[in-house]
Motif scaffolding. Structure first.
Motif, PDB file in Angstrom:
ATOM      1  N   ALA B 181       0.820  -1.211   0.000  1.00  0.00           N
ATOM      2  CA  ALA B 181       0.000   0.000   0.000  1.00  0.00           C
ATOM      3  C   ALA B 181       0.856   1.264   0.000  1.00  0.00           C
ATOM      4  O   ALA B 181       0.424   2.308  -0.487  1.00  0.00           O
ATOM      5  CB  ALA B 181      -0.932  -0.002   1.203  1.00  0.00           C
ATOM      6  N   ASN B 182       2.063   1.178   0.565  1.00  0.00           N
ATOM      7  CA  ASN B 182       2.899   2.375   0.663  1.00  0.00           C
ATOM      8  C   ASN B 182       4.203   2.276  -0.107  1.00  0.00           C
ATOM      9  O   ASN B 182       4.777   3.295  -0.479  1.00  0.00           O
ATOM     10  CB  ASN B 182       3.225   2.661   2.135  1.00  0.00           C
ATOM     11  N   ASN B 183       4.674   1.049  -0.309  1.00  0.00           N
ATOM     12  CA  ASN B 183       5.997   0.892  -0.890  1.00  0.00           C
ATOM     13  C   ASN B 183       5.971  -0.138  -2.018  1.00  0.00           C
ATOM     14  O   ASN B 183       6.336  -1.291  -1.820  1.00  0.00           O
ATOM     15  CB  ASN B 183       6.973   0.469   0.220  1.00  0.00           C
ATOM     16  N   PRO B 184       5.534   0.278  -3.217  1.00  0.00           N
ATOM     17  CA  PRO B 184       5.478  -0.671  -4.323  1.00  0.00           C
ATOM     18  C   PRO B 184       6.875  -0.962  -4.872  1.00  0.00           C
ATOM     19  O   PRO B 184       7.659  -0.040  -5.090  1.00  0.00           O
ATOM     20  CB  PRO B 184       4.614   0.051  -5.358  1.00  0.00           C
ATOM     21  N   ILE B 185       7.191  -2.248  -5.072  1.00  0.00           N
ATOM     22  CA  ILE B 185       8.501  -2.627  -5.592  1.00  0.00           C
ATOM     23  C   ILE B 185       8.303  -3.426  -6.874  1.00  0.00           C
ATOM     24  O   ILE B 185       7.708  -4.504  -6.857  1.00  0.00           O
ATOM     25  CB  ILE B 185       9.288  -3.441  -4.550  1.00  0.00           C
ATOM     26  N   GLY B 186       8.776  -2.854  -7.980  1.00  0.00           N
ATOM     27  CA  GLY B 186       8.623  -3.529  -9.261  1.00  0.00           C
ATOM     28  C   GLY B 186       9.915  -3.481 -10.042  1.00  0.00           C
ATOM     29  O   GLY B 186      10.941  -3.012  -9.540  1.00  0.00           O
ATOM     30  N   THR B 187       9.859  -3.954 -11.301  1.00  0.00           N
ATOM     31  CA  THR B 187      11.053  -3.958 -12.132  1.00  0.00           C
ATOM     32  C   THR B 187      11.066  -2.773 -13.090  1.00  0.00           C
ATOM     33  O   THR B 187      11.919  -2.680 -13.960  1.00  0.00           O
ATOM     34  CB  THR B 187      11.109  -5.238 -12.983  1.00  0.00           C
ATOM     35  N   GLY B 188      10.111  -1.862 -12.976  1.00  0.00           N
ATOM     36  CA  GLY B 188       9.886  -0.817 -13.977  1.00  0.00           C
ATOM     37  C   GLY B 188      10.931   0.274 -13.979  1.00  0.00           C
ATOM     38  O   GLY B 188      11.795   0.344 -13.103  1.00  0.00           O
ATOM     39  N   PRO B 189      10.857   1.158 -14.969  1.00  0.00           N
ATOM     40  CA  PRO B 189      11.838   2.240 -15.116  1.00  0.00           C
ATOM     41  C   PRO B 189      11.709   3.333 -14.048  1.00  0.00           C
ATOM     42  O   PRO B 189      12.610   4.154 -13.915  1.00  0.00           O
ATOM     43  CB  PRO B 189      11.547   2.810 -16.506  1.00  0.00           C
ATOM     44  N   TYR B 190      10.599   3.343 -13.314  1.00  0.00           N
ATOM     45  CA  TYR B 190      10.428   4.359 -12.270  1.00  0.00           C
ATOM     46  C   TYR B 190      10.203   3.708 -10.922  1.00  0.00           C
ATOM     47  O   TYR B 190       9.703   2.573 -10.827  1.00  0.00           O
ATOM     48  CB  TYR B 190       9.232   5.263 -12.574  1.00  0.00           C
ATOM     49  N   THR B 191      10.558   4.438  -9.867  1.00  0.00           N
ATOM     50  CA  THR B 191      10.201   4.040  -8.506  1.00  0.00           C
ATOM     51  C   THR B 191       9.438   5.199  -7.872  1.00  0.00           C
ATOM     52  O   THR B 191       9.566   6.344  -8.308  1.00  0.00           O
ATOM     53  CB  THR B 191      11.440   3.746  -7.644  1.00  0.00           C
ATOM     54  N   VAL B 192       8.635   4.880  -6.867  1.00  0.00           N
ATOM     55  CA  VAL B 192       7.885   5.937  -6.190  1.00  0.00           C
ATOM     56  C   VAL B 192       8.807   6.627  -5.189  1.00  0.00           C
ATOM     57  O   VAL B 192       9.349   5.984  -4.287  1.00  0.00           O
ATOM     58  CB  VAL B 192       6.655   5.363  -5.463  1.00  0.00           C
ATOM     59  N   ASN B 206      14.614   4.857 -12.198  1.00  0.00           N
ATOM     60  CA  ASN B 206      15.444   3.859 -11.538  1.00  0.00           C
ATOM     61  C   ASN B 206      16.759   3.732 -12.316  1.00  0.00           C
ATOM     62  O   ASN B 206      16.767   3.268 -13.457  1.00  0.00           O
ATOM     63  CB  ASN B 206      14.667   2.533 -11.528  1.00  0.00           C
ATOM     64  N   PRO B 207      17.912   4.139 -11.742  1.00  0.00           N
ATOM     65  CA  PRO B 207      19.179   4.158 -12.502  1.00  0.00           C
ATOM     66  C   PRO B 207      19.618   2.766 -12.935  1.00  0.00           C
ATOM     67  O   PRO B 207      20.380   2.626 -13.906  1.00  0.00           O
ATOM     68  CB  PRO B 207      20.178   4.778 -11.521  1.00  0.00           C
ATOM     69  N   ASP B 208      19.143   1.725 -12.242  1.00  0.00           N
ATOM     70  CA  ASP B 208      19.567   0.359 -12.582  1.00  0.00           C
ATOM     71  C   ASP B 208      18.568  -0.343 -13.484  1.00  0.00           C
ATOM     72  O   ASP B 208      18.582  -1.571 -13.582  1.00  0.00           O
ATOM     73  CB  ASP B 208      19.730  -0.468 -11.290  1.00  0.00           C
ATOM     74  N   TYR B 209      17.684   0.418 -14.134  1.00  0.00           N
ATOM     75  CA  TYR B 209      16.656  -0.222 -14.956  1.00  0.00           C
ATOM     76  C   TYR B 209      17.281  -1.053 -16.068  1.00  0.00           C
ATOM     77  O   TYR B 209      18.234  -0.629 -16.707  1.00  0.00           O
ATOM     78  CB  TYR B 209      15.718   0.845 -15.528  1.00  0.00           C
ATOM     79  N   TRP B 210      16.706  -2.226 -16.315  1.00  0.00           N
ATOM     80  CA  TRP B 210      17.293  -3.163 -17.279  1.00  0.00           C
ATOM     81  C   TRP B 210      17.113  -2.708 -18.728  1.00  0.00           C
ATOM     82  O   TRP B 210      17.877  -3.083 -19.610  1.00  0.00           O
ATOM     83  CB  TRP B 210      16.691  -4.559 -17.103  1.00  0.00           C
TER      84      TRP B 210
END
Lengths: 277, 499
Positions: B181-192, B206-210
């Motif tokens: 609900a507060n801290n979504p963790i995904g593989t995407g190009p952005y982070t919250v 996200n600087p480490d985006y694949w």
């Protein structure tokens, strides 16, 4: 009393009467005749400017704005009459009762009216709309209920004034009943106050109906209402400001008219002002 | 007397504020070269779309923060994302996905086939929203190798792979679901990066985006509920993009201004005049056809939604592969409609039109009422508070004659296969066609779907008034916006600044 002040008083009464008369006139005429069918949607005449054919142009549905204003005036008056009528019919007897019986009953009535007064009228109406479904009727009743305290207070203060006079003492000594005193002495003395209050409350009711319809809690589409005309043309503010201005001015003039009329009537009738003359 | 005038003045002031003089908050977020501010009307209540309904959360997070194995491209077709490629067995029940080897979650964990298994198996057990039933068709998920996942279905389903591109197919980290609900963790190009409740969400690249780095390092999703205020925010340089304009008549002010660009595409949102097919006289197809013919949909689109949007003739948007133009099935013909009503023996018809109290529905309802009055059908418009009251009265209790609401779910034609849906439409033929479409080959699917859509149009099962447009207004230097809104995501990944 200077003549200049007298003229001002007459002027506000006259201006108020003219504006109110105008609203009543167009609303009455709309029962018999409007330039166009106010509900007829016509894509080919969408957003036309004012012409001889359409005096105030057309809206985004191609409906004639002038016809809508005329029929909308009907809604405005209808809401005002029912809401103010309801408030006066309930509030005035309560106020007289509170003014005549100095005991717990009077206190109770006044505290209850304070309670209603403390509740925002628009919020009450929105609540009514949510519970009973939004319509002109629920809006009228909610506005009416919210207006009851102003009538009760006005009637009570007038009654207190009358009750302290010597002829009431005489009537009491003569063994007249409370009902007789209320009918014979109190009501005739406070009725001008109630008329004035009606006119002022009418202005508030007109504005409240417009606000409620604007918020979608008042008159249902497609029945024309000045508040809904405002809402429907809101997004056209930058493109076609006329559509916002026309109902806006209509609301402003009607409210101004009822306020001026109330002021003018007060100056003529209010017994408290009489003393100062 | 002053005391008595004050409430009047207060109401007048309120009315003026409501009319839209408000210019929004003062915080300006644009100006920075590397920052993009996008304006939306509906704000997510939290970040957890596994337990909270609504479109606002996936709109912000899907493809941007969370990624799926596949994604819906700009024209509605599936594209690879976390799956480099995939293959389908001959009996259409076994899917083999080859995964991106370099993908990592924003908590540093590597994305592998075990996460695919974890994410899919989590749907039936941990998810709370009704959409989770879309994964019921999955029999099991197998980890063949770290970069090879196999999904076995109970029966063939064409809809399943498409659903994998929606929120139910989002890939979660095995070590990153503790505070969704507060801290979504995904593989995407952005982070919250930050959330300002009631105002905005800040996304950071996200600087480490694949994959390819996105065009803007920071994206601010700004939430302004009132359409007019949203317009003003773009005009006053507070935001750079309006994701979807909700006041179509205001669009010309952006088109006329060279600082801005207006992009118009399609959506999956069919604005439907629903008939209660289970309630007489609307159970008679002749009556429904008459009502359909009586409404001038071209004029309705022009007046109610400023001519923006497309005419459709069935529950299929043009981006669906089985689309065909059925919009001319029942051309506007009031005299024929009157005749048809008379032949059906219907006289003095009076119908309740219970609509969602939303701008498009209120506008369309007035045109429908005016058009039906022309053939002698009296319509009472009853706006219901949306979503709560509308869902209860119309959707659940089926207490209505006609209704107007927008159906935004992709492939929602399948709702006509459910006789308990609020349409009250019970056609064994359509039910059979839809079932065959889901289990057959892709070609068979398209043929059966097309046939089902045709039957619906012919039956006048509903009146598809128009397809909701996707109108984006943006500063002219912002490029790469996706014109069509056919996925659940507002896809930020392709947006670039032309400098």
């Amino acid at each position: 009393m200077t003549t200049a002040a007298g003229r001002t008083r007459n002027a506000s009464l006259l201006a108020g009467a003219v504006l109110v008369g105008l609203v009543v006139l167009i609303a009455l005429v709309s029962f018999l005749w409007t330039p166009h069918d106010p509900l007829l949607v016509d894509a080919s005449s969408r957003l036309l400017g004012p012409t001889g054919e359409h005096l105030l142009g057309t809206d985004k549905f191609g409906r004639d704005v002038f016809s809508q204003i005329m029929v909308g005036g009907r809604t405005t008056l209808y809401v005002g009459i029912v809401a103010v009528g309801l408030a006066a019919l309930v509030g005035t007897p309560l106020g007289i009762m509170a003014g005549m019986s100095r005991g717990w009953l009077g206190e109770f009535v006044m505290r209850a009216s304070d309670l209603v007064l403390a509740f925002p009228a628009l919020l009450l109406a929105i609540m009514f709309g949510a519970v009973f479904g939004a319509s002109t009727l629920t809006a009228m009743i909610a506005i009416g209920i919210a207006t009851v305290p102003s009538f009760a207070r006005m009637a009570r203060s007038g009654t207190l004034q009358v009750m302290s006079s010597e002829y009431i003492l005489a009537a009491r000594t003569a063994g007249r009943s409370g009902w007789f005193i209320a009918r014979r002495h109190v009501w005739p003395n406070i009725s001008p106050l109630i008329i004035v209050q009606s006119s002022v409350s009418f202005a508030i009711a007109v504005l409240a109906e417009a606000a409620l319809s604007f918020l979608g809690f008042g008159t249902r589409p497609p029945t024309p209402s000045w508040g809904r005309m405002l809402q429907e043309s809101q997004e056209l503010l930058a493109v076609e400001p006329r559509l916002v201005l026309v109902p806006g001015i209509a609301i402003a003039l009607a409210v101004l008219g009822f306020n001026l009329l109330g002021d003018g009537l007060r100056d003529r009738f209010d017994p408290r002002l009489e003393v100062r003359r | 007397m002053r005391a008595r005038v004050r409430p009047v003045a207060a109401l007048l002031a309120l009315l003026m504020v409501l009319v839209g003089c408000s210019a929004g908050s003062t915080a300006t977020v644009s100006g920075d070269e590397d920052t993009l501010a996008v304006g939306f009307t509906a704000e997510p209540e939290n970040f957890d779309f596994t337990t909270s309904d609504g479109t606002a959360i996936p709109q912000a997070l899907l493809y941007n923060v969370y990624e799926n194995l596949v994604k819906v491209g700009p024209d509605g077709e599936l594209e690879p994302l976390l799956a480099k490629s995939w293959s389908i067995s001959a009996d259409r029940t076994v899917y083999d996905f080859r995964l991106q080897p370099d993908a990592r979650f924003s908590n540093g964990a590597r994305f592998t086939a075990a996460d695919v298994k974890f994410s899919i198996e989590r749907v039936p057990t941990e998810w709370a929203i009704s959409l989770k039933s879309k994964m019921d068709v999955v029999d099991r998920v197998e980890v063949i190798a770290p970069d090879h996942a196999r999904v076995v279905l109970k029966q063939p389903s064409n809809a399943w792979l498409f659903d994998m591109a929606s929120r139910v197919g989002a890939m979660f980290s095995r070590t990153g679901v503790s505070d969704l609900a507060n801290n979504p963790i995904g593989t995407g190009p952005y982070t919250v990066a930050e959330r300002r409740r009631g105002d905005s969400i800040v996304l950071r690249a996200n600087p480490d985006y694949w994959g390819t780095q996105p065009g803007y390092r920071t994206v601010v999703l700004k939430y302004i509920a009132d359409p007019t205020s949203l317009n003003n925010a773009l005009l006053s340089n507070e935001i750079d993009v309006i994701a979807q304009i909700a006041a179509p008549d205001s669009v010309p002010q952006f088109e006329a201004d060279e600082r801005f660009r207006v992009i118009q595409g399609t959506t999956n949102g069919e604005v439907v005049l629903a008939y209660n097919n289970a309630r007489p006289p609307l159970d008679d197809a002749r009556v429904r056809r008459a009502l359909t013919m009586a409404v001038d949909r071209q004029a309705l689109l022009e007046t109610a939604w400023a001519g923006r949007g497309e005419l459709i003739g069935s529950m299929v948007p043009p981006t669906d592969p089985w689309y065909e133009d059925l919009s001319t099935a029942y051309p506007h013909d009031p005299s024929k409609a009157r005749e048809l009503l008379a032949r059906a023996g219907v006289r003095d018809l009076s119908l309740r039109l219970r609509i969602a109290n939303l701008p498009y529905a209120t506008a369309a309802a007035q045109v429908v009422a005016s058009d039906l009055a022309q053939i002698g059908v009296q319509v009472t418009i009853d706006p219901l508070d949306f979503p709560a009251v509308w869902l209860d009265e119309v959707f659940t209790k089926h207490d209505y004659d006609m209704s107007i609401v927008q159906h935004v779910e992709p492939y929602d034609i399948v709702t006509f296969g459910d006789p308990d849906f609020y349409w009250g439409y019970d056609s064994p033929r359509v039910q059979r066609l839809l079932a065959q479409a889901d289990s057959g080959s892709l070609q068979a699917r398209n043929d059966k779907m097309r046939e089902a859509a045709r039957v619906l149009a012919e039956d006048a099962a509903a009146n598809w008034l128009f397809l909701f447009p996707n109108v984006i207004a943006a500063k002219s230097e912002v490029t790469g916006l996706v014109p069509n809104q056919v996925s659940e995501s507002f896809d930020l990944t392709g947006i670039r600044a032309a400098r």
